[in-house]
Design a protein around this motif. Sequence first.
Motif, PDB file in Angstrom:
ATOM      1  N   SER A 117     -59.989 -10.079  19.493  1.00  8.72           N
ATOM      2  CA  SER A 117     -61.071 -10.928  19.990  1.00  8.72           C
ATOM      3  C   SER A 117     -62.070 -10.111  20.795  1.00  8.72           C
ATOM      4  O   SER A 117     -61.688  -9.235  21.577  1.00  8.72           O
ATOM      5  CB  SER A 117     -60.496 -12.041  20.868  1.00  8.72           C
ATOM      6  OG  SER A 117     -61.537 -12.759  21.511  1.00  8.72           O
ATOM      7  N   ARG A 118     -63.337 -10.426  20.608  1.00  9.69           N
ATOM      8  CA  ARG A 118     -64.405  -9.772  21.367  1.00  9.69           C
ATOM      9  C   ARG A 118     -64.993 -10.709  22.417  1.00  9.69           C
ATOM     10  O   ARG A 118     -66.009 -10.386  23.036  1.00  9.69           O
ATOM     11  CB  ARG A 118     -65.519  -9.309  20.415  1.00  9.69           C
ATOM     12  CG  ARG A 118     -65.033  -8.327  19.330  1.00  9.69           C
ATOM     13  CD  ARG A 118     -64.414  -7.093  19.923  1.00  9.69           C
ATOM     14  NE  ARG A 118     -63.887  -6.186  18.895  1.00  9.69           N
ATOM     15  CZ  ARG A 118     -63.142  -5.112  19.154  1.00  9.69           C
ATOM     16  NH1 ARG A 118     -62.834  -4.827  20.409  1.00  9.69           N
ATOM     17  NH2 ARG A 118     -62.707  -4.353  18.163  1.00  9.69           N
ATOM     18  N   ASP A 119     -64.359 -11.852  22.627  1.00  7.87           N
ATOM     19  CA  ASP A 119     -64.834 -12.824  23.610  1.00  7.87           C
ATOM     20  C   ASP A 119     -64.452 -12.343  25.010  1.00  7.87           C
ATOM     21  O   ASP A 119     -63.264 -12.294  25.357  1.00  7.87           O
ATOM     22  CB  ASP A 119     -64.195 -14.188  23.339  1.00  7.87           C
ATOM     23  CG  ASP A 119     -64.816 -15.305  24.169  1.00  7.87           C
ATOM     24  OD1 ASP A 119     -65.171 -15.045  25.338  1.00  7.87           O
ATOM     25  OD2 ASP A 119     -64.924 -16.434  23.655  1.00  7.87           O
ATOM     26  N   TYR A 152     -62.028 -14.600  27.340  1.00 19.09           N
ATOM     27  CA  TYR A 152     -60.592 -14.525  27.054  1.00 19.09           C
ATOM     28  C   TYR A 152     -60.000 -13.223  27.605  1.00 19.09           C
ATOM     29  O   TYR A 152     -58.928 -13.225  28.214  1.00 19.09           O
ATOM     30  CB  TYR A 152     -60.341 -14.601  25.549  1.00 19.09           C
ATOM     31  CG  TYR A 152     -60.419 -15.985  24.969  1.00 19.09           C
ATOM     32  CD1 TYR A 152     -59.297 -16.808  24.914  1.00 19.09           C
ATOM     33  CD2 TYR A 152     -61.614 -16.472  24.452  1.00 19.09           C
ATOM     34  CE1 TYR A 152     -59.357 -18.071  24.364  1.00 19.09           C
ATOM     35  CE2 TYR A 152     -61.691 -17.746  23.897  1.00 19.09           C
ATOM     36  CZ  TYR A 152     -60.563 -18.542  23.859  1.00 19.09           C
ATOM     37  OH  TYR A 152     -60.632 -19.807  23.317  1.00 19.09           O
ATOM     38  N   SER A 153     -60.689 -12.130  27.373  1.00 19.36           N
ATOM     39  CA  SER A 153     -60.187 -10.828  27.814  1.00 19.36           C
ATOM     40  C   SER A 153     -60.085 -10.751  29.327  1.00 19.36           C
ATOM     41  O   SER A 153     -59.092 -10.245  29.874  1.00 19.36           O
ATOM     42  CB  SER A 153     -61.094  -9.708  27.290  1.00 19.36           C
ATOM     43  OG  SER A 153     -61.115  -9.701  25.875  1.00 19.36           O
ATOM     44  N   ARG A 196     -56.872  -9.281  14.088  1.00 21.01           N
ATOM     45  CA  ARG A 196     -58.273  -9.189  14.478  1.00 21.01           C
ATOM     46  C   ARG A 196     -58.369  -9.352  15.989  1.00 21.01           C
ATOM     47  O   ARG A 196     -57.950 -10.362  16.556  1.00 21.01           O
ATOM     48  CB  ARG A 196     -59.096 -10.278  13.780  1.00 21.01           C
ATOM     49  CG  ARG A 196     -60.592 -10.181  14.077  1.00 21.01           C
ATOM     50  CD  ARG A 196     -61.381 -11.134  13.199  1.00 21.01           C
ATOM     51  NE  ARG A 196     -60.998 -12.520  13.426  1.00 21.01           N
ATOM     52  CZ  ARG A 196     -61.478 -13.548  12.730  1.00 21.01           C
ATOM     53  NH1 ARG A 196     -62.329 -13.322  11.732  1.00 21.01           N
ATOM     54  NH2 ARG A 196     -61.098 -14.784  12.995  1.00 21.01           N
ATOM     55  N   TYR A 201     -52.391 -14.382  21.763  1.00 22.88           N
ATOM     56  CA  TYR A 201     -53.248 -14.967  20.742  1.00 22.88           C
ATOM     57  C   TYR A 201     -54.096 -16.079  21.350  1.00 22.88           C
ATOM     58  O   TYR A 201     -53.655 -16.772  22.285  1.00 22.88           O
ATOM     59  CB  TYR A 201     -52.401 -15.510  19.598  1.00 22.88           C
ATOM     60  CG  TYR A 201     -51.683 -14.426  18.823  1.00 22.88           C
ATOM     61  CD1 TYR A 201     -52.195 -13.943  17.619  1.00 22.88           C
ATOM     62  CD2 TYR A 201     -50.506 -13.873  19.307  1.00 22.88           C
ATOM     63  CE1 TYR A 201     -51.539 -12.940  16.913  1.00 22.88           C
ATOM     64  CE2 TYR A 201     -49.849 -12.862  18.612  1.00 22.88           C
ATOM     65  CZ  TYR A 201     -50.367 -12.403  17.428  1.00 22.88           C
ATOM     66  OH  TYR A 201     -49.724 -11.403  16.744  1.00 22.88           O
ATOM     67  N   LYS A 202     -55.316 -16.240  20.826  1.00 22.10           N
ATOM     68  CA  LYS A 202     -56.190 -17.289  21.336  1.00 22.10           C
ATOM     69  C   LYS A 202     -55.531 -18.656  21.226  1.00 22.10           C
ATOM     70  O   LYS A 202     -55.763 -19.535  22.070  1.00 22.10           O
ATOM     71  CB  LYS A 202     -57.524 -17.294  20.572  1.00 22.10           C
ATOM     72  CG  LYS A 202     -58.434 -16.124  20.925  1.00 22.10           C
ATOM     73  CD  LYS A 202     -59.736 -16.167  20.140  1.00 22.10           C
ATOM     74  CE  LYS A 202     -60.575 -17.376  20.524  1.00 22.10           C
ATOM     75  NZ  LYS A 202     -61.894 -17.363  19.835  1.00 22.10           N
ATOM     76  N   ASP A 259     -57.673 -12.683  17.910  1.00 25.10           N
ATOM     77  CA  ASP A 259     -58.513 -13.815  17.494  1.00 25.10           C
ATOM     78  C   ASP A 259     -57.809 -14.595  16.387  1.00 25.10           C
ATOM     79  O   ASP A 259     -58.120 -14.463  15.209  1.00 25.10           O
ATOM     80  CB  ASP A 259     -59.869 -13.303  17.015  1.00 25.10           C
ATOM     81  CG  ASP A 259     -60.879 -14.419  16.828  1.00 25.10           C
ATOM     82  OD1 ASP A 259     -60.552 -15.579  17.165  1.00 25.10           O
ATOM     83  OD2 ASP A 259     -61.992 -14.143  16.345  1.00 25.10           O
ATOM     84  N   SER A 260     -56.840 -15.406  16.808  1.00 21.21           N
ATOM     85  CA  SER A 260     -56.046 -16.175  15.862  1.00 21.21           C
ATOM     86  C   SER A 260     -55.562 -17.445  16.542  1.00 21.21           C
ATOM     87  O   SER A 260     -55.365 -17.479  17.765  1.00 21.21           O
ATOM     88  CB  SER A 260     -54.841 -15.351  15.392  1.00 21.21           C
ATOM     89  OG  SER A 260     -53.917 -16.157  14.702  1.00 21.21           O
TER      90      SER A 260
END
Length: 258
Positions: free
Chosen positions: A62-64, A67-68, A60, A112-113, A95-96
Amino acid sequence: MTLMRRREILIGLAAGSMIPFVSGCAENAALGRTQLMLISDSQLMQLSAQAWQESVQRERVSRDPAYSRRLQRVGERIVRASGQTHLDWEFVVFDSDTVNAWVLPNGKVGFYKGILDLMETDDHVATVMGHEIGHIAGRHSAERASQQMAAQVGLSLVTSALNSNADIAYSDQLGAALGMGVSLGIILPYSRQHEYEADRLGIDYMVAAGYDPRQAIDFWLAMSATHQGGQLEFASTHPSDEHRIAAMREHMAARGYV
């Protein structure tokens, strides 16, 4: 064709003469050494593209934006410092809570997050980014694949020769033992070498990009505290934390970074 005796086979394997010279070696300026290369760049790019597509479909994304932006900011600086600007770079945060990060040979980056949340500064992100891009500059994926290919072909020749002898039961046992020897004696030590080389290159890229290499030590010390009951270094593809940190300290001192 005259069959080789068992003793000749074992001597040949130990000396490396059982590995077929089906392709030439390549000099890697970043590493200052020659590498075995049995896989082409086009094959590597094709495999990388397939692996990337599978990853973004399985994980999945991440849409944050925070973070990107962080990953993109650090990644672009390290890429420029490394000179690997010819690749089509893409930086994606998954998103993990998984504590992991990797870079494919085609320039696709996955963090990974879980690992980003452990990184208190951009220097920590640069530590891992530099290490992973060091693997690309070192052409470690191609070399490791080539080593595995050579080991498999060499082992097949050895097993075939052994099974041509009368004592089939003994030959099967010896062939199985040689399989373990090839794995632990050839492939895995090279993987640990790759890790050390990527660490050294990563430190150099951090410095060239304007990051503090001392924070690489801080990051790995923090990471080592999270490792409980890890594998013995002898049977692992990664160096122990203690040895990795010592090697980085030695490299930084030799370069005059500290």
